[in-house]
Design a protein around this motif. Structure first.
Motif, short mmCIF file in Angstrom:
data_model
loop_
_atom_site.label_atom_id
_atom_site.label_comp_id
_atom_site.label_asym_id
_atom_site.label_seq_id
_atom_site.Cartn_x
_atom_site.Cartn_y
_atom_site.Cartn_z
N GLY B 58 54.82 31.41 11.06
CA GLY B 58 55.38 30.08 10.82
C GLY B 58 54.40 29.10 10.20
O GLY B 58 54.81 28.14 9.56
N SER B 59 53.08 29.31 10.38
CA SER B 59 52.14 28.36 9.76
C SER B 59 52.32 28.31 8.25
O SER B 59 52.10 27.28 7.64
CB SER B 59 50.67 28.66 10.02
N GLY B 62 56.88 28.50 7.62
CA GLY B 62 57.69 27.51 8.33
C GLY B 62 58.18 28.05 9.67
O GLY B 62 58.47 29.24 9.79
N GLY B 67 60.40 28.77 4.76
CA GLY B 67 59.41 28.68 3.69
C GLY B 67 58.46 27.53 3.85
O GLY B 67 58.76 26.53 4.50
N GLY B 68 57.27 27.71 3.27
CA GLY B 68 56.24 26.68 3.26
C GLY B 68 55.36 27.04 2.09
O GLY B 68 55.86 27.23 0.99
N LEU B 69 54.07 27.20 2.35
CA LEU B 69 53.20 27.71 1.31
C LEU B 69 53.66 29.13 0.95
O LEU B 69 53.61 29.55 -0.20
CB LEU B 69 51.76 27.72 1.81
N ALA B 98 48.43 34.49 -0.95
CA ALA B 98 47.84 34.02 0.32
C ALA B 98 48.27 34.88 1.51
O ALA B 98 47.84 34.64 2.63
CB ALA B 98 48.21 32.56 0.55
#
Lengths: 409, 123
Positions: B58-59, B62, B67-69, B98
């Motif tokens: 989740g870091s 999300g 989603g996030g980075l 990443a």
């Protein structure tokens, strides 16, 4: 049971009744008065919030007695949430991962406004004049700027790059003097400086080819240097906001000396208060090292071997110590170093998953979130003793109102 | 029309890369630990893995995995990706991005279990 004993018992029962009556009164009083004010006026200089990332709530805390005052709920997905404060220190603007922007009144502990401004966001900043709140978005990639009072949209800055109309995820958004916002484009490898002196006519200055995948950035506490860390290569990008026409300079190129970096399980953070005593203390990405940089020449002057890959490197406000926490799987540790000798001063193991540290404004205590123990701990920074421990639901970021008066936070 | 073509090309490319990875994975996961790969983690370990999924995956992806980075990895986002492909990605990461390899912390069976949870989150 003699007469005396009986009398004592009667008195005790009566006492209980009085207490109960008092309790009822207290409950009624709490219900009728605004939650925190409770008849007494107070300032906000010792207030702050603790983000409860999974529950979508924040706790309003105070640092004089180290207590939690009230929980504010309904803020959405708060993974990676951060906050800035209004210049009067009364309101917290909380940036949620789900694109929600929430305005929380610390005095009444109420959510006063909330807008769903994007699909996926990473952080924000408040302008020098306190009138604008900007949010960095992954989706749709760009920056949106809101009126701090009403949270109405005043400017939209899509992070378009290249020739195909693609938009980039935006990271490392900070406020800078001159009512500017500075931010970096993860996908594009660019740094943009947006001047919002007139929000109706945003002027943008773009710096291209600053390096691959900037992952976060900091502004030095004097508001002069913007530094973006690079995930895609060894090195950092430095922009001198006094002389932006000089362009972006690469600093610490090849700090990994060509060695294969370790896999990164959590992106490090860069924050303005990693600058102390003429040196900046920066996390090396993919390495168990803190890089020490001279802030006049911007050259490496040392490196500190640490227990894991650093996430936050935070200087105590007096600049004498830096506190470092680490990425999974070393995230149970905190290490403290002397900024003069670079010697290890202390290793702490507060509990599982240390996510964040926030110093009280004058640095005598530091708040630490221990996510997997559902706790926030307060440490004395001279004796390294735990002064308080508060229950919190999967706590992550801790933000104190002193940030309201710091450039770049 | 152009968009459709683009989509089809993308799907075909995905399918081919999926196949390639699948063959590598079946060699890797299935032959290396055929019995272990299908064994369910213990209930305690399942709880740890779910916490890892929410908190550590989740870091980047999300907390809700929207989603996030990193890209979104909800069940609907992973529909066309086979379990073994996902397990392979979890274990080995994606070089050049990443996404790190989680092999130091997960067995093959645990990665397969996580991939199944991602594709069909029961609760």
């Amino acid at each position: 049971m003699n007469a005396n004993e009986r009398k004592r018992m009667r008195d005790q029962v009566a006492g209980l009744r009085v207490n109960r009556r008092f309790l009822l009164f207290a409950v009624a009083a709490t219900l009728t008065l605004p939650p925190l004010v409770a008849g007494a006026e107070r300032g906000t200089g010792d207030l702050g919030i603790v983000v409860e990332r999974a529950a979508g709530s924040v706790q309003v805390i105070e640092t004089t007695g180290n207590t939690a005052l009230k929980r504010v709920e309904g803020l959405g997905d708060l993974s990676h949430a951060s906050a800035v404060f209004s210049r009067d220190g009364r309101y917290a603007y909380v940036f949620g991962r789900d694109g929600g922007l929430s305005k929380v009144d610390l005095l009444t502990a109420r959510l006063v406004q909330r807008v769903q401004q994007g699909g996926n966001s990473i952080g924000g900043a408040i302008s020098q004049d306190g009138r604008l709140v900007a949010v960095a978005n992954y989706e749709p990639g760009g920056v949106r700027v809101f009126d701090a009072e009403s949270l109405k949209l005043v400017a939209d800055i899509p992070a378009e790059y290249g020739h195909e109309g693609k938009t980039s995820k935006v990271i490392g958004l900070v406020d800078a003097p001159g009512n500017r916002f500075v931010f970096s484009l993860w996908d594009a490898g660019e740094i943009w400086v947006a001047d919002l002196t007139d929000p109706a006519q945003v002027r943008i200055e773009k710096h291209r080819n600053i390096g691959r995948n900037p992952y976060d950035a900091l502004l030095t506490p004097d508001g002069r240097y913007y530094i973006a860390g690079l995930f895609g290569e060894d090195g950092l990008a430095l922009l001198d906001l006094w002389h932006p026409q000089a362009g972006v300079r690469r600093i610490l190129p090849g700090y990994g000396r060509g060695e294969e970096p370790l896999p990164v399980y959590k992106m490090p953070h860069l924050e303005g208060w990693a600058v102390a005593g003429g040196r900046a203390f920066l996390p090396a990405i993919g390495r168990r090292e803190v890089l020490v940089v001279d802030t006049t020449r911007w050259e490496e002057v040392g490196r500190i071997p640490v227990k894991g890959q650093p996430v936050f490197v935070m200087a105590r406000p007096d600049g004498r110590q830096v506190w470092v926490n680490f990425a999974f799987p070393d995230n149970q540790w905190i290490q403290v170093f002397d900024t003069e000798t670079l010697a290890l001063v202390q290793t702490l193991e507060p509990g599982p998953a240390i996510l964040h540290m926030e110093f009280e404004p004058r640095g005598e205590e530091v708040w630490v979130s221990v996510r997997d123990a559902d706790r926030v701990d307060v440490y004395d920074t001279a004796r390294f003793e735990r002064r308080a421990s508060l229950p919190a639901d999967k706590p992550s970021g801790i933000f104190l109102t002193a940030r309201a008066h710091r450039i770049g936070l | 029309m152009l968009r459709l073509l683009h989509l089809v090309t993308k799907l075909v490319a995905l399918f081919i890369s999926g196949l390639a990875v699948l063959s590598a994975v079946s060699l890797l996961v299935l032959s290396a630990a055929p019995a272990a790969a299908r064994a369910e983690p213990s209930p305690e370990r399942q709880a740890e893995l779910r916490n890892l999924l929410v908190q550590d995956c989740g870091s980047c992806h999300g907390l809700t995995l929207a989603g996030g980075l990193g890209p979104p990895i909800r069940a609907e986002d992973l529909e066309i990706k086979p379990v073994d492909y996902l397990a392979y990605t979890i274990l080995n990461g994606r070089p050049g991005t990443a996404m790190p390899p989680w092999r130091p912390f997960l067995s093959d069976a645990e990665a397969v279990w996580l991939a199944q949870v991602l594709k069909a989150p029961a609760d």
